[in-house]
Design a protein around this motif. Structure first.
Motif, PDB file in Angstrom:
ATOM      1  N   MET A  41     -19.152  73.521  76.691  1.00 30.70           N
ATOM      2  CA  MET A  41     -20.646  74.162  76.508  1.00 30.70           C
ATOM      3  C   MET A  41     -21.102  72.531  75.796  1.00 30.70           C
ATOM      4  O   MET A  41     -21.622  71.598  75.962  1.00 30.70           O
ATOM      5  N   VAL A  42     -20.191  72.111  74.741  1.00 32.61           N
ATOM      6  CA  VAL A  42     -20.551  71.012  74.025  1.00 32.61           C
ATOM      7  C   VAL A  42     -20.637  69.645  75.395  1.00 32.61           C
ATOM      8  O   VAL A  42     -21.593  68.345  74.979  1.00 32.61           O
ATOM      9  N   ALA A  43     -19.645  69.343  76.181  1.00 37.57           N
ATOM     10  CA  ALA A  43     -20.047  68.419  77.377  1.00 37.57           C
ATOM     11  C   ALA A  43     -21.871  68.804  77.839  1.00 37.57           C
ATOM     12  O   ALA A  43     -21.853  67.258  78.332  1.00 37.57           O
ATOM     13  N   GLN A  44     -22.311  69.767  77.601  1.00 35.21           N
ATOM     14  CA  GLN A  44     -23.431  69.791  77.965  1.00 35.21           C
ATOM     15  C   GLN A  44     -24.583  69.238  77.269  1.00 35.21           C
ATOM     16  O   GLN A  44     -25.482  68.179  77.350  1.00 35.21           O
ATOM     17  N   LEU A  45     -23.968  69.155  76.539  1.00 33.73           N
ATOM     18  CA  LEU A  45     -24.937  68.718  75.659  1.00 33.73           C
ATOM     19  C   LEU A  45     -24.530  67.436  75.458  1.00 33.73           C
ATOM     20  O   LEU A  45     -25.764  66.531  75.479  1.00 33.73           O
ATOM     21  N   ALA A  46     -23.047  66.080  75.853  1.00 29.84           N
ATOM     22  CA  ALA A  46     -23.744  65.022  75.778  1.00 29.84           C
ATOM     23  C   ALA A  46     -24.190  64.461  76.953  1.00 29.84           C
ATOM     24  O   ALA A  46     -24.463  63.222  76.448  1.00 29.84           O
ATOM     25  N   ARG A  47     -24.286  65.791  78.279  1.00 29.58           N
ATOM     26  CA  ARG A  47     -24.877  65.190  78.848  1.00 29.58           C
ATOM     27  C   ARG A  47     -26.654  64.932  78.189  1.00 29.58           C
ATOM     28  O   ARG A  47     -26.818  64.457  79.418  1.00 29.58           O
ATOM     29  N   HIS A  48     -27.370  66.302  78.176  1.00 26.73           N
ATOM     30  CA  HIS A  48     -28.102  66.175  77.535  1.00 26.73           C
ATOM     31  C   HIS A  48     -28.887  64.712  76.574  1.00 26.73           C
ATOM     32  O   HIS A  48     -30.406  64.363  76.769  1.00 26.73           O
ATOM     33  N   LEU A  49     -27.882  64.498  75.567  1.00 23.56           N
ATOM     34  CA  LEU A  49     -28.317  63.625  74.970  1.00 23.56           C
ATOM     35  C   LEU A  49     -28.595  61.947  75.571  1.00 23.56           C
ATOM     36  O   LEU A  49     -29.175  61.351  75.069  1.00 23.56           O
ATOM     37  N   ARG A  50     -27.752  61.944  76.284  1.00 26.29           N
ATOM     38  CA  ARG A  50     -27.953  60.818  78.240  1.00 26.29           C
ATOM     39  C   ARG A  50     -29.024  60.281  78.939  1.00 26.29           C
ATOM     40  O   ARG A  50     -28.835  59.905  79.840  1.00 26.29           O
ATOM     41  N   CYS A  51     -29.152  62.082  78.838  1.00 27.39           N
ATOM     42  CA  CYS A  51     -30.830  62.174  79.613  1.00 27.39           C
ATOM     43  C   CYS A  51     -29.909  62.451  81.109  1.00 27.39           C
ATOM     44  O   CYS A  51     -31.237  61.726  82.134  1.00 27.39           O
ATOM     45  N   GLN A  52     -29.031  62.647  81.138  1.00 27.01           N
ATOM     46  CA  GLN A  52     -28.355  63.447  82.240  1.00 27.01           C
ATOM     47  C   GLN A  52     -28.469  64.569  82.580  1.00 27.01           C
ATOM     48  O   GLN A  52     -28.835  66.066  81.758  1.00 27.01           O
ATOM     49  N   PRO A  53     -28.506  65.555  83.489  1.00 22.94           N
ATOM     50  CA  PRO A  53     -29.111  67.002  84.639  1.00 22.94           C
ATOM     51  C   PRO A  53     -27.707  67.470  84.016  1.00 22.94           C
ATOM     52  O   PRO A  53     -27.023  66.915  83.900  1.00 22.94           O
TER      53      PRO A  53
END
Length: 231
Positions: free
Chosen positions: A201-213
């Motif tokens: 779940m936290v990995a999805q936040l990291a992707r979001h913060l990197r502007c990745q899908p």
């Protein structure tokens, strides 16, 4: 009626500027410093999400849960023996502050209500599909990212929806209660599975913060040793 602990920040300690040095290439510091998250449910998965976010260095956490810590929560949810009889949100907030002294935390001891203002990033860590549906209906117009963690035994499912782009896809996972796993998702749980669910779940936040899908739908079956991603 919910009890809301005012937003607090523990007194800052002398911290080196390189607190986040080893993660900076993976988690953008500027985006992280502005990141504000709501965690609905701080049981097995939600507590681990909160601790990981605190260690990561988010700016603010809002914790929502009506329950007190019971002895049955110690092994599966990672609460300490000294936490028994405390409100879960307060016990979790106290440990989060130890991990990150500059963290701002709002503890809401009560059931989630549609009238509760939430932060731009919402983690749904609740047991029932009906509650997930309620959360979704309440936050879909305000949240930018919704991450939903589900667990039954050693089977973990993590759904991530960047709103409003993924409304339809996520809404399709809010099936009728009789279509879900047999039994409560907390009837069989372990701390190691909860930690892995929180990490996904936290990995999805990291992707979001990197502007990745984000990955919209992942299932990890520890018993079978399989990770399935559905796009």
């Amino acid at each position: 009626m919910a009890t809301i602990t005012p937003k607090t920040t523990a007194p800052a300690t002398d911290q080196p500027d390189d607190r986040d040095l080893r993660q900076r290439e993976l988690v953008p510091p500027e985006a992280l410093a502005a990141c504000r998250c709501t965690i609905i449910g701080v049981g097995a998965i939600g507590r681990q999400v909160a601790l990981q976010l605190a260690a990561l260095g988010v700016a603010h956490l809002q914790l929502v849960d009506p329950d007190h810590v019971e002895p049955v929560n110690l092994a599966a949810q990672g609460y300490r023996e000294v936490d028994v009889m405390q409100q879960k949100v307060n016990a979790t907030a106290a440990l989060c502050r130890q991990l990150h002294s500059r963290l701002s935390i709002e503890a809401v001891s009560g059931r989630f209500r549609r009238s509760l203002p939430v932060e731009p990033v919402v983690f749904a860590c609740v047991d029932a599909i009906a509650t997930r549906r309620q959360v979704y209906e309440a936050v879909r117009g305000n949240a930018r990212l919704l991450v939903d963690g589900r667990m039954h035994g050693e089977v973990i499912r993590v759904l991530a929806a960047e709103l409003p782009d993924h409304h339809d896809r996520y809404r399709g996972t809010l099936f009728n209660p009789d279509q879900t796993y047999a039994g409560s998702c907390t009837s069989r749980s372990t701390i190691y599975a909860a930690n892995l669910a929180a990490a996904l779940m936290v990995a999805q936040l990291a992707r979001h913060l990197r502007c990745q899908p984000v990955e919209p739908d992942q299932t990890l079956n520890l018993f079978a040793g399989e990770l399935t991603t559905t796009r």
